[in-house]
Design an enzyme around this catalytic site. Sequence first.
Site, PDB file in Angstrom:
ATOM      1  N   LYS A 189      -7.674   9.365   9.455  1.00  9.68           N
ATOM      2  CA  LYS A 189      -7.229   8.187  10.216  1.00  9.68           C
ATOM      3  C   LYS A 189      -5.920   7.742   9.600  1.00  9.68           C
ATOM      4  O   LYS A 189      -5.903   7.066   8.576  1.00  9.68           O
ATOM      5  CB  LYS A 189      -8.281   7.078  10.108  1.00  9.68           C
ATOM      6  N   GLY A 242      -4.470   2.526  -0.226  1.00 10.45           N
ATOM      7  CA  GLY A 242      -3.969   1.343   0.465  1.00 10.45           C
ATOM      8  C   GLY A 242      -4.195   0.104  -0.377  1.00 10.45           C
ATOM      9  O   GLY A 242      -4.283   0.184  -1.607  1.00 10.45           O
ATOM     10  N   SER A 243      -4.318  -1.032   0.305  1.00  7.95           N
ATOM     11  CA  SER A 243      -4.370  -2.304  -0.415  1.00  7.95           C
ATOM     12  C   SER A 243      -5.771  -2.544  -1.001  1.00  7.95           C
ATOM     13  O   SER A 243      -6.771  -2.067  -0.462  1.00  7.95           O
ATOM     14  CB  SER A 243      -4.015  -3.443   0.540  1.00  7.95           C
ATOM     15  N   GLY A 247      -9.463  -1.706   0.560  1.00  8.84           N
ATOM     16  CA  GLY A 247     -10.329  -0.833  -0.241  1.00  8.84           C
ATOM     17  C   GLY A 247     -11.713  -1.434  -0.434  1.00  8.84           C
ATOM     18  O   GLY A 247     -12.726  -0.735  -0.346  1.00  8.84           O
ATOM     19  N   GLU A 264      -7.499   4.633  -4.156  1.00 10.97           N
ATOM     20  CA  GLU A 264      -6.204   4.477  -4.837  1.00 10.97           C
ATOM     21  C   GLU A 264      -5.569   3.223  -4.253  1.00 10.97           C
ATOM     22  O   GLU A 264      -5.168   3.215  -3.092  1.00 10.97           O
ATOM     23  CB  GLU A 264      -5.359   5.736  -4.626  1.00 10.97           C
ATOM     24  N   CYS A 298       2.972   2.903  -4.209  1.00 12.06           N
ATOM     25  CA  CYS A 298       1.842   2.443  -5.049  1.00 12.06           C
ATOM     26  C   CYS A 298       2.253   2.399  -6.509  1.00 12.06           C
ATOM     27  O   CYS A 298       1.867   1.512  -7.249  1.00 12.06           O
ATOM     28  CB  CYS A 298       0.660   3.389  -4.922  1.00 12.06           C
ATOM     29  N   GLU A 397       0.964  -7.311  -6.373  1.00 13.34           N
ATOM     30  CA  GLU A 397       1.795  -6.219  -5.874  1.00 13.34           C
ATOM     31  C   GLU A 397       2.616  -6.735  -4.697  1.00 13.34           C
ATOM     32  O   GLU A 397       2.065  -7.113  -3.663  1.00 13.34           O
ATOM     33  CB  GLU A 397       0.881  -5.073  -5.428  1.00 13.34           C
TER      34      GLU A 397
HETATM   35  P1  ADP Z   1      -1.693  -2.809   5.445  1.00 19.21           P
HETATM   36  O1  ADP Z   1      -2.373  -4.102   5.140  1.00 19.21           O
HETATM   37  O2  ADP Z   1      -0.294  -2.786   5.029  1.00 19.21           O
HETATM   38  O3  ADP Z   1      -1.859  -2.320   6.876  1.00 19.21           O
HETATM   39  P2  ADP Z   1      -3.941  -1.343   4.503  1.00 19.21           P
HETATM   40  O4  ADP Z   1      -4.249  -0.997   3.106  1.00 19.21           O
HETATM   41  O5  ADP Z   1      -4.769  -2.389   5.168  1.00 19.21           O
HETATM   42  O6  ADP Z   1      -2.417  -1.733   4.543  1.00 19.21           O
HETATM   43  O7  ADP Z   1      -3.968  -0.037   5.441  1.00 19.21           O
HETATM   44  C1  ADP Z   1      -4.084   1.268   4.989  1.00 19.21           C
HETATM   45  C2  ADP Z   1      -4.955   2.047   5.953  1.00 19.21           C
HETATM   46  O8  ADP Z   1      -6.232   1.419   6.035  1.00 19.21           O
HETATM   47  C3  ADP Z   1      -4.449   2.143   7.383  1.00 19.21           C
HETATM   48  O9  ADP Z   1      -4.754   3.429   7.897  1.00 19.21           O
HETATM   49  C4  ADP Z   1      -5.259   1.079   8.094  1.00 19.21           C
HETATM   50  O10 ADP Z   1      -5.409   1.316   9.471  1.00 19.21           O
HETATM   51  C5  ADP Z   1      -6.584   1.222   7.400  1.00 19.21           C
HETATM   52  N1  ADP Z   1      -7.462   0.037   7.484  1.00 19.21           N
HETATM   53  C6  ADP Z   1      -7.110  -1.263   7.537  1.00 19.21           C
HETATM   54  N2  ADP Z   1      -8.189  -2.069   7.595  1.00 19.21           N
HETATM   55  C7  ADP Z   1      -9.278  -1.256   7.594  1.00 19.21           C
HETATM   56  C8  ADP Z   1     -10.694  -1.471   7.626  1.00 19.21           C
HETATM   57  N3  ADP Z   1     -11.227  -2.689   7.683  1.00 19.21           N
HETATM   58  N4  ADP Z   1     -11.503  -0.389   7.586  1.00 19.21           N
HETATM   59  C9  ADP Z   1     -11.001   0.853   7.502  1.00 19.21           C
HETATM   60  N5  ADP Z   1      -9.674   1.120   7.478  1.00 19.21           N
HETATM   61  C10 ADP Z   1      -8.825   0.088   7.523  1.00 19.21           C
END
Ligand code: ADP
Length: 495
Positions: A189, A242-243, A247, A264, A298, A397
């Site tokens: 995804k 991601g964030s 996570g 990560e 990151c 961050e």
């Molecule tokens: P940002 O806040 O900058 O969009 P994220 O860390 O939320 O960064 O996004 C990284 C990835 O996680 C993207 O592919 C996003 O679509 C996905 N994502 C965001 N929210 C969720 C969630 N609740 N469950 C699963 N995946 C998610």
Amino acid sequence: MLTQPDSDLARRVGEGTKGRNVIGGAPVMAQSGATLDVASPSDGAVFATIARSEAADVDAAVAAARAAFETGPWAKMAAAGRGRLLSRLGERIADHAGELAALESRDTGKPLRQGVADVTATERYFEYYGGAADKVHGEQIPFLDGYTALTMREPHGVVAGIIPWNYPLQILARVAGAALAMGNTLVIKPAEDASLTALRVAELALEAGFPDGVFNVVTGLGAEAGAALSAHPDVDYVTFTGSPATGTAIQAAAAQNNRGVTMELGGKSPQIVFADADLEAAMPVLVNAIIQNGGQTCSAGSRILIERPVYEDVASELAARFAALTAEPHWADADLGPLINARQAERVAGFVADARAAGIAVLAEGSVAADAPAGGHYQAPVLFGTVDPQSDLAREEVFGPVLSLFAFDGEDDAVRLANATDFGLVAGVWTKDGGRQHRMAKRVRAGQVYVNGYGAGGGIELPFGGFKRSGHGREKGFEALKDMSATKTVIFNHG
Ligand code: ADP
């Protein structure tokens, strides 16, 4: 070595693309028919669409990945065969390197040469994991008389990879390379802000000969497709970059099914400059570590800790360099491009405004090019001096081109400051003293420590991941192959 695509290609590549999911070897629209617009961060203009997938699309992708894992050619393929397919995918990426670099650059806003660097690392991930696939093996364990005990490395099954928008190709490649080398099947995804190169790589994987259903990509929003994927009961393992907040949500979802995860989650990484350091060598590295990809990295080196005797010298040299930096559209291939979207630009601007309001001194600011399109999401680089270690700027961050300076006195103070955040991803230590290099490498709590350097062009071979809030599990190198597999112990009683 890939020659850089021209700026004209970077302006028009991908125009009019109607991105479709790749499920079971076929391109398909979302079942609802819904799409999301794809805009270039450089000018805000919509130039393509992707599928807005929901739970039903995720179900179809997981089912395809399950079928490919259980039956069909992938399930029976020798490890060397998997390795050959990965190597071939690396070659297909090399064949399309210019187009992929330009597309990554347009989709994310990153300067063209960063797109080129990302494609080069992507090829290398597939080459590396192609070579590794048949070199991971179990052991024979000395056990009781009359027994033979063996371990085997087994794939988890269906791996879900949830990918961020900052390095879409590289992070896809590190996840896919390790997962596929170990015999898993994949549902990726990508981030809604940058999905186009993932769809191209899935097409190239089919051309390279991966069986249908091994490499699936489902695009859409995090709260829809991402949430459905991470909570899916037929997913065996989830890997996410991601964030920290996302996570946490993904781990909570995977926990409902008691599935394993690799996380990560970013950092607040220090670079520690001692008075005896080779400052001339350090200076461009200190700047690049926060400016690369507009600070949306990151492992960005977002805090510089400077030993007091050289604080003024280092601060004034950094200020001179920051003042000369310019943000421009991706096609101009300047020091940095725009940030990914309006939300991130507002978030970064908010950190800068709050720090200013709190009285933290701005030592220098770069600029945004006068002719940068008004619809783009630009943030000029900002250098803050003598930041309070308790402030948000010091602890959170920012994910933008914002650098903070801190002064320290001696090793203990440096360690205290370096470890004073909740993160622990990467650190840099600059000193010529060999004993101190070792002491600092041991005492700084980070998943990677660079001595007299920082970052390594993707670092494909180097295990990568965090302590504390930066996450758990390791990607890259052979370590990732452990995360992407599980040990099975087989005990024979032969009397
Ligand atoms: P940002 O806040 O900058 O969009 P994220 O860390 O939320 O960064 O996004 C990284 C990835 O996680 C993207 O592919 C996003 O679509 C996905 N994502 C965001 N929210 C969720 C969630 N609740 N469950 C699963 N995946 C998610």
